[in-house]
Motif scaffolding. Sequence first.
Motif, short mmCIF file in Angstrom:
data_model
loop_
_atom_site.label_atom_id
_atom_site.label_comp_id
_atom_site.label_asym_id
_atom_site.label_seq_id
_atom_site.Cartn_x
_atom_site.Cartn_y
_atom_site.Cartn_z
N SER A 334 46.72 47.37 79.27
CA SER A 334 46.56 48.60 80.06
C SER A 334 45.20 49.25 79.82
O SER A 334 44.77 50.08 80.63
N VAL A 335 44.50 48.89 78.72
CA VAL A 335 43.18 49.48 78.47
C VAL A 335 42.18 49.05 79.54
O VAL A 335 41.12 49.66 79.69
N TYR A 336 42.50 48.00 80.29
CA TYR A 336 41.60 47.53 81.34
C TYR A 336 41.94 48.12 82.70
O TYR A 336 41.44 47.66 83.73
N GLU A 337 42.81 49.12 82.72
CA GLU A 337 43.11 49.90 83.93
C GLU A 337 43.58 49.00 85.08
O GLU A 337 43.08 49.05 86.20
N LEU A 338 44.54 48.15 84.78
CA LEU A 338 45.11 47.27 85.79
C LEU A 338 46.31 47.94 86.46
O LEU A 338 46.98 48.77 85.86
N ILE A 343 50.01 43.43 89.98
CA ILE A 343 49.61 42.22 89.27
C ILE A 343 50.86 41.56 88.66
O ILE A 343 51.73 42.25 88.12
N PRO A 344 51.00 40.25 88.77
CA PRO A 344 52.21 39.58 88.26
C PRO A 344 52.37 39.80 86.75
O PRO A 344 51.41 39.63 85.99
N PRO A 345 53.57 40.15 86.29
CA PRO A 345 53.80 40.40 84.86
C PRO A 345 53.42 39.23 83.95
O PRO A 345 52.95 39.46 82.83
N PRO A 346 53.58 37.94 84.38
CA PRO A 346 53.21 36.85 83.46
C PRO A 346 51.73 36.87 83.06
O PRO A 346 51.39 36.41 81.97
N ILE A 347 50.86 37.40 83.93
CA ILE A 347 49.44 37.46 83.57
C ILE A 347 49.25 38.43 82.40
O ILE A 347 48.56 38.11 81.41
N ASP A 458 33.69 41.47 81.96
CA ASP A 458 34.21 42.57 82.76
C ASP A 458 35.57 42.13 83.33
O ASP A 458 35.67 41.08 83.98
N VAL A 459 36.61 42.90 83.04
CA VAL A 459 37.98 42.55 83.48
C VAL A 459 38.27 43.30 84.78
O VAL A 459 38.27 44.54 84.81
N ARG A 460 38.51 42.56 85.84
CA ARG A 460 38.73 43.17 87.15
C ARG A 460 40.01 42.60 87.77
O ARG A 460 40.32 41.42 87.62
N GLN A 461 40.71 43.43 88.50
CA GLN A 461 41.88 42.97 89.24
C GLN A 461 41.48 42.70 90.68
O GLN A 461 40.89 43.56 91.36
N LEU A 462 41.78 41.49 91.16
CA LEU A 462 41.50 41.12 92.54
C LEU A 462 42.83 40.85 93.24
O LEU A 462 43.34 39.72 93.20
N GLY A 463 43.40 41.86 93.79
CA GLY A 463 44.72 41.72 94.42
C GLY A 463 45.77 41.41 93.38
O GLY A 463 46.03 42.20 92.47
N PHE A 498 36.31 33.64 84.98
CA PHE A 498 37.70 33.18 84.94
C PHE A 498 38.46 33.82 86.08
O PHE A 498 38.31 35.02 86.33
N HIS A 499 39.30 33.04 86.74
CA HIS A 499 40.27 33.57 87.70
C HIS A 499 41.63 33.07 87.27
O HIS A 499 41.83 31.87 87.10
N ILE A 500 42.55 33.98 87.08
CA ILE A 500 43.89 33.61 86.64
C ILE A 500 44.92 34.25 87.57
O ILE A 500 44.84 35.44 87.90
N GLY A 501 45.84 33.43 88.03
CA GLY A 501 46.87 33.92 88.95
C GLY A 501 48.16 33.14 88.76
O GLY A 501 48.21 32.12 88.08
N GLU A 502 49.21 33.65 89.39
CA GLU A 502 50.53 33.02 89.29
C GLU A 502 50.64 31.96 90.39
O GLU A 502 50.48 32.25 91.57
#
Length: 534
Positions: A334-338, A343-347, A458-463, A498-502
């Motif tokens: 949560s420190v990365y303001e997601l 965002i899928p919980p498994p990530i 830099d940690v970013r949420q993309l959708g 890095f791109h990580i998704g479910e």
Amino acid sequence: MKIRPFILIHSLLFLLITIFSIQPWPSLMLTIAQILYVPILLQFISTRHDWFNKRYYYFAIPTYAAVAILQWTDQTAWDGWLAAIYFLFTIIVAIYGISRFLKRGFIHLEEFSIDLGLVYLAMGGGWFLAYEAGWDTGFSAILTWLTAIHFHYSAFLLPIFIGFLGRKSKQKVYPWICLILLASPLIVAIGITFSRWIELVSVILYIVGIFGVIYLSFKCEFQNIWQKWLVGISFLSLAVTISFSLIYAYGNLSQWFIIDIDFMLRFHGFLNCFVFALLGLIGWSLHVPEPRTRPLSFPISQIRGGLVIGEQLLEKVKQAGKTPNYYGLVEDMSVYELNKQTIPPPIIHFYERTMDYQLSATIKWASWFKPCAALYRIGSQLMQQINLPLHQQEVNMTGGIWGIQQELDGRTAPRAWVRKIEDNIVFVALYSEHRTNEKNYMNIALPLPWSTMIGILDVRQLGTKLQLTSKRAQSQSDAGIYLAWKKHLFKLPLEEEFHIGESKKGKLRAHHKMWFLGLPFLTINYRIMKKNEG
């Protein structure tokens, strides 16, 4: 000393040298650069508290005296020694350029342009020494002298002027124009030495770069109209001189000489000395733009490796205990303001409970990089760090997460994620985080022999996906890949993302890509799933 008295003193010194000079008049075209243009630009660049500025007069005064004596005396046995004093001065200037670079690295191309100009000056000093000492360079004395001039004007003044312009320019085309003009002086020198064709091509590159920089200068916002026109006319003069250089280079290639060296000395030399250099110097002196760089002040790991990294390093720095004592790379995502609603919980769970997951990876090296990767692989197996296989077969990665002694590392709650393929260590990465300007960054250190590579992501949420990138979204971002060596920290010409998704319910896929100088060289695809689902 304040800049106005400094300029006045050097102007009077050049005037004094000119009055009592017994050398042919063309020699003054180099002397004015050595006595007036170079010292003034060095004052514009250096800061009051850096080592070069503090010690400047210790090596500058003997240098200017040596140049004056060379102008006031006929040829003597001491000419080579006097020129060597000037050459030593240019070496010190080059060291200053390198030291500026080591504090910053590959950040802000405009500052690198200035650094390279400082380094190129040493080449001009070397050719000046060869001329005055009468060394056999394989060229006539006049060509040796002209090469010394080339490295003072085209390779010293021009990159610095381009650097000043870059501090103000906001045009996206600036990096390309800058790179062309930074490479051109060296290509010209290679062409003069080895090939008339290379010389001709280098002049054509110069033309492209110069017309580009003229465009930039007229699109740029300056302090006042006087500066705009002085700088603009300075760059415009290069369009004229480079056109004649093209004609001269074509004459050398075709043996159809339209203009000769004497014409080039009078016309080309006059425009370079008194229009490009003098007007440019006056223009920039009206307001020297401030650099846009800022000190790199984020926390970095103080742990450095030896010849072998692997578990040998881990035993020295980890917290007490024989078993992994952390379960995740991050305590709280949560420190990365997601947005945890999208965002899928498994990530989130993967980063907070990394040890609950197993990884499979497919490594692919770019074709152009494979010879380098093969050579690096020989050393990486011994080093046990960034030890990736050359084949593209899917491999399982195992390992654990150990806490690192914070007093040794210096960052907050550091932990080592050790990844293996069978019994071979692939990565020893020390994870932490830091906060700058109300933004959190992932702070990762990979110890190397007597140094450490630092990845600030830099940690970013993309959708519904997560992106971790070293690419900067803003110029003031900490993101980047750096090398820490002793007290130096500088940015490397590397980028990673890095791109990580479910992919399926509860299963993740990650795509890791790396670039060197903007060229992709490594791709790693990960399949990530819970251990009890494997």
